[in-house]
Motif scaffolding. Structure first.
Motif, PDB file in Angstrom:
ATOM      1  N   ILE A   3       0.687  -1.042   0.280  1.00 46.61           N
ATOM      2  CA  ILE A   3       0.258   0.051   0.052  1.00 46.61           C
ATOM      3  C   ILE A   3       0.906   1.177   0.153  1.00 46.61           C
ATOM      4  O   ILE A   3       1.636   1.353   0.748  1.00 46.61           O
ATOM      5  CB  ILE A   3      -0.935   0.108   1.327  1.00 46.61           C
ATOM      6  CG1 ILE A   3      -1.884  -1.265   1.437  1.00 46.61           C
ATOM      7  CG2 ILE A   3      -1.883   1.254   1.258  1.00 46.61           C
ATOM      8  CD1 ILE A   3      -2.627  -1.329   2.483  1.00 46.61           C
ATOM      9  N   GLY A   4       0.848   2.248  -0.938  1.00 46.45           N
ATOM     10  CA  GLY A   4       1.554   3.382  -0.880  1.00 46.45           C
ATOM     11  C   GLY A   4       2.908   3.018  -1.510  1.00 46.45           C
ATOM     12  O   GLY A   4       3.933   3.536  -1.083  1.00 46.45           O
ATOM     13  N   THR A   5       2.773   2.314  -2.805  1.00 42.83           N
ATOM     14  CA  THR A   5       4.101   1.942  -3.241  1.00 42.83           C
ATOM     15  C   THR A   5       4.985   3.008  -3.998  1.00 42.83           C
ATOM     16  O   THR A   5       6.079   3.019  -4.177  1.00 42.83           O
ATOM     17  CB  THR A   5       3.457   0.917  -4.601  1.00 42.83           C
ATOM     18  OG1 THR A   5       4.953   0.366  -4.976  1.00 42.83           O
ATOM     19  CG2 THR A   5       2.907   1.511  -5.845  1.00 42.83           C
ATOM     20  N   GLY A   6       4.247   4.130  -4.325  1.00 44.29           N
ATOM     21  CA  GLY A   6       5.022   5.388  -4.690  1.00 44.29           C
ATOM     22  C   GLY A   6       5.607   4.750  -6.289  1.00 44.29           C
ATOM     23  O   GLY A   6       4.877   4.457  -6.977  1.00 44.29           O
ATOM     24  N   VAL A   7       6.679   4.938  -6.614  1.00 45.76           N
ATOM     25  CA  VAL A   7       7.622   4.571  -7.655  1.00 45.76           C
ATOM     26  C   VAL A   7       7.713   3.384  -7.728  1.00 45.76           C
ATOM     27  O   VAL A   7       8.589   3.027  -8.793  1.00 45.76           O
ATOM     28  CB  VAL A   7       8.273   5.688  -8.355  1.00 45.76           C
ATOM     29  CG1 VAL A   7       7.744   7.233  -8.216  1.00 45.76           C
ATOM     30  CG2 VAL A   7       9.540   5.559  -7.184  1.00 45.76           C
ATOM     31  N   ALA A  63      -1.639  -0.767  -9.750  1.00 47.87           N
ATOM     32  CA  ALA A  63      -2.707  -0.132  -9.839  1.00 47.87           C
ATOM     33  C   ALA A  63      -2.872   1.095  -9.126  1.00 47.87           C
ATOM     34  O   ALA A  63      -2.422   1.271  -7.928  1.00 47.87           O
ATOM     35  CB  ALA A  63      -3.718  -1.207  -9.409  1.00 47.87           C
ATOM     36  N   ALA A  64      -3.602   2.159  -9.826  1.00 44.59           N
ATOM     37  CA  ALA A  64      -3.861   3.279  -9.068  1.00 44.59           C
ATOM     38  C   ALA A  64      -5.160   2.844  -8.334  1.00 44.59           C
ATOM     39  O   ALA A  64      -6.169   2.584  -8.862  1.00 44.59           O
ATOM     40  CB  ALA A  64      -4.292   4.346 -10.172  1.00 44.59           C
ATOM     41  N   ASP A  65      -5.106   2.925  -6.845  1.00 46.76           N
ATOM     42  CA  ASP A  65      -6.055   2.648  -5.984  1.00 46.76           C
ATOM     43  C   ASP A  65      -6.021   3.316  -4.741  1.00 46.76           C
ATOM     44  O   ASP A  65      -4.657   3.298  -4.217  1.00 46.76           O
ATOM     45  CB  ASP A  65      -6.000   1.092  -5.795  1.00 46.76           C
ATOM     46  CG  ASP A  65      -7.106   0.470  -4.926  1.00 46.76           C
ATOM     47  OD1 ASP A  65      -8.120   0.334  -5.454  1.00 46.76           O
ATOM     48  OD2 ASP A  65      -6.933   0.147  -3.705  1.00 46.76           O
ATOM     49  N   ASN A  66      -7.056   3.878  -4.212  1.00 45.18           N
ATOM     50  CA  ASN A  66      -7.103   4.262  -2.761  1.00 45.18           C
ATOM     51  C   ASN A  66      -7.529   3.213  -1.792  1.00 45.18           C
ATOM     52  O   ASN A  66      -8.862   2.870  -2.019  1.00 45.18           O
ATOM     53  CB  ASN A  66      -8.036   5.482  -2.789  1.00 45.18           C
ATOM     54  CG  ASN A  66      -8.020   6.244  -1.543  1.00 45.18           C
ATOM     55  OD1 ASN A  66      -7.609   6.028  -0.450  1.00 45.18           O
ATOM     56  ND2 ASN A  66      -8.142   7.594  -1.688  1.00 45.18           N
ATOM     57  N   GLU A 118       4.393 -12.800  -5.444  1.00 40.03           N
ATOM     58  CA  GLU A 118       3.347 -12.450  -6.267  1.00 40.03           C
ATOM     59  C   GLU A 118       3.104 -11.100  -5.684  1.00 40.03           C
ATOM     60  O   GLU A 118       1.975 -10.840  -4.936  1.00 40.03           O
ATOM     61  CB  GLU A 118       2.563 -13.481  -6.479  1.00 40.03           C
ATOM     62  CG  GLU A 118       1.372 -12.979  -7.462  1.00 40.03           C
ATOM     63  CD  GLU A 118       0.326 -13.950  -7.951  1.00 40.03           C
ATOM     64  OE1 GLU A 118      -0.787 -13.565  -8.367  1.00 40.03           O
ATOM     65  OE2 GLU A 118       0.533 -15.303  -7.336  1.00 40.03           O
ATOM     66  N   VAL A 119       3.307  -9.806  -6.422  1.00 37.55           N
ATOM     67  CA  VAL A 119       3.237  -8.647  -5.773  1.00 37.55           C
ATOM     68  C   VAL A 119       1.824  -7.820  -6.781  1.00 37.55           C
ATOM     69  O   VAL A 119       1.791  -7.650  -7.765  1.00 37.55           O
ATOM     70  CB  VAL A 119       4.250  -7.779  -5.933  1.00 37.55           C
ATOM     71  CG1 VAL A 119       4.146  -6.233  -5.104  1.00 37.55           C
ATOM     72  CG2 VAL A 119       5.480  -8.484  -5.141  1.00 37.55           C
ATOM     73  N   THR A 120       1.057  -7.282  -5.652  1.00 34.97           N
ATOM     74  CA  THR A 120       0.205  -6.248  -6.255  1.00 34.97           C
ATOM     75  C   THR A 120       0.545  -5.005  -5.515  1.00 34.97           C
ATOM     76  O   THR A 120       0.896  -5.198  -4.234  1.00 34.97           O
ATOM     77  CB  THR A 120      -1.189  -6.485  -5.804  1.00 34.97           C
ATOM     78  OG1 THR A 120      -1.713  -7.582  -6.638  1.00 34.97           O
ATOM     79  CG2 THR A 120      -2.197  -5.438  -6.285  1.00 34.97           C
ATOM     80  N   ALA A 121       0.817  -3.790  -6.220  1.00 35.43           N
ATOM     81  CA  ALA A 121       1.299  -2.575  -5.428  1.00 35.43           C
ATOM     82  C   ALA A 121       0.431  -1.557  -6.065  1.00 35.43           C
ATOM     83  O   ALA A 121       0.349  -1.237  -7.174  1.00 35.43           O
ATOM     84  CB  ALA A 121       2.783  -2.359  -5.665  1.00 35.43           C
ATOM     85  N   VAL A 122      -0.029  -0.707  -5.016  1.00 34.65           N
ATOM     86  CA  VAL A 122      -1.092   0.434  -5.238  1.00 34.65           C
ATOM     87  C   VAL A 122      -0.713   1.798  -4.873  1.00 34.65           C
ATOM     88  O   VAL A 122       0.157   1.761  -3.795  1.00 34.65           O
ATOM     89  CB  VAL A 122      -2.675  -0.045  -4.908  1.00 34.65           C
ATOM     90  CG1 VAL A 122      -3.254  -1.284  -5.209  1.00 34.65           C
ATOM     91  CG2 VAL A 122      -2.390  -0.233  -3.283  1.00 34.65           C
ATOM     92  N   ASP A 123      -1.170   2.742  -5.491  1.00 33.53           N
ATOM     93  CA  ASP A 123      -1.117   4.094  -4.798  1.00 33.53           C
ATOM     94  C   ASP A 123      -2.034   5.075  -5.504  1.00 33.53           C
ATOM     95  O   ASP A 123      -2.732   4.431  -6.423  1.00 33.53           O
ATOM     96  CB  ASP A 123       0.263   4.653  -5.554  1.00 33.53           C
ATOM     97  CG  ASP A 123       0.900   6.010  -4.533  1.00 33.53           C
ATOM     98  OD1 ASP A 123       1.695   5.728  -3.876  1.00 33.53           O
ATOM     99  OD2 ASP A 123       0.333   6.960  -4.928  1.00 33.53           O
ATOM    100  N   VAL A 124      -2.219   5.946  -4.737  1.00 34.81           N
ATOM    101  CA  VAL A 124      -3.376   6.869  -4.928  1.00 34.81           C
ATOM    102  C   VAL A 124      -3.070   7.728  -6.460  1.00 34.81           C
ATOM    103  O   VAL A 124      -3.813   8.257  -7.125  1.00 34.81           O
ATOM    104  CB  VAL A 124      -3.654   7.747  -4.247  1.00 34.81           C
ATOM    105  CG1 VAL A 124      -4.291   7.160  -2.831  1.00 34.81           C
ATOM    106  CG2 VAL A 124      -2.747   8.716  -3.497  1.00 34.81           C
ATOM    107  N   SER A 125      -1.592   8.079  -6.587  1.00 34.58           N
ATOM    108  CA  SER A 125      -1.178   8.870  -7.774  1.00 34.58           C
ATOM    109  C   SER A 125      -1.101   8.054  -8.979  1.00 34.58           C
ATOM    110  O   SER A 125      -0.291   7.101  -9.000  1.00 34.58           O
ATOM    111  CB  SER A 125      -0.039   9.561  -7.334  1.00 34.58           C
ATOM    112  OG  SER A 125       0.649  10.062  -8.480  1.00 34.58           O
TER     113      SER A 125
END
Length: 207
Positions: free
Chosen positions: A61-65, A109-112, A78-85
């Protein structure tokens, strides 16, 4: 569709993060951005090793770049990485492509997390600084949503700023704190600010 005050506040915060990435603040370390780290933050690495977790589905959560997400994928998750931006996610995908990692191993994914569209359950959820930025009215929503995405035998790894222990209150309704200690946001070449690291397990009531 009407939006309540809390959703409007959350939207405003999301737009601020998007603007920060577009303006390149993450490159200079301005604002709330943490120092870059090309290797896996050692508190998270040591926690995974301590609990013997070396494979599985991991959500960051909050992966940034995407620097830490790439490290998790290289470690075998097996990674899912999300950020609001969305801008941050675009850059993260480019970094993953340059690292030779495909979408079968690392998905961005862009996700909040406060209004998440994720449906899967994960073996590990990692948060290195996202919860530390949330406002008080967002804490219970975050706690509930993270709990809903974690498998019953999963592990939640959390790093927040030093002195933010009040944030643990809403989490304790859903998680047991297995271990905690004082540390820093590790960075290269500079050390980041003081932090607290927490290893949590979900509470599930068996029916």
């Amino acid at each position: 569709m009407e939006m309540n005050d809390e959703k409007l506040k959350t939207l405003a915060i999301t737009l601020r993060w998007e603007a920060r990435y577009r303006q390149g603040e993450h490159l200079t370390g301005e604002g709330a951005f943490l120092p870059e780290l090309a290797t896996l933050d050692r508190d998270f690495a040591e926690a995974l090793d301590r609990f013997g977790v070396r494979r599985g589905r991991l959500l960051e959560i909050g992966t940034g770049v995407g620097r830490q997400a790439i490290c998790y994928a290289r470690a075998g998750f097996e990674v899912t990485a999300v950020d609001v931006s969305a801008t941050a996610i675009e850059q993260a995908r480019r970094h993953a492509e340059m690292a030779g990692l495909g979408a079968d191993t690392l998905r961005f994914a862009a996700d909040n997390i406060l209004h998440t569209g994720l449906k899967d359950r994960f073996d590990v959820i990692a948060d290195r600084g996202c919860y530390a930025t949330l406002k008080v009215w967002e804490w219970p929503v975050y706690a509930r949503n993270v709990h809903g995405l974690l498998k019953p035998d999963g592990l939640f790894l959390l790093k927040i700023n030093a002195g933010q222990q009040k944030r643990l209150g809403p989490l304790e309704a859903y998680f047991l704190i297995e271990q905690s200690y004082d540390t820093h946001y590790h960075g290269e070449p500079r050390q980041g600010p003081p932090a607290g690291f927490f290893i949590l397990k979900p509470i599930f009531v068996r029916g």
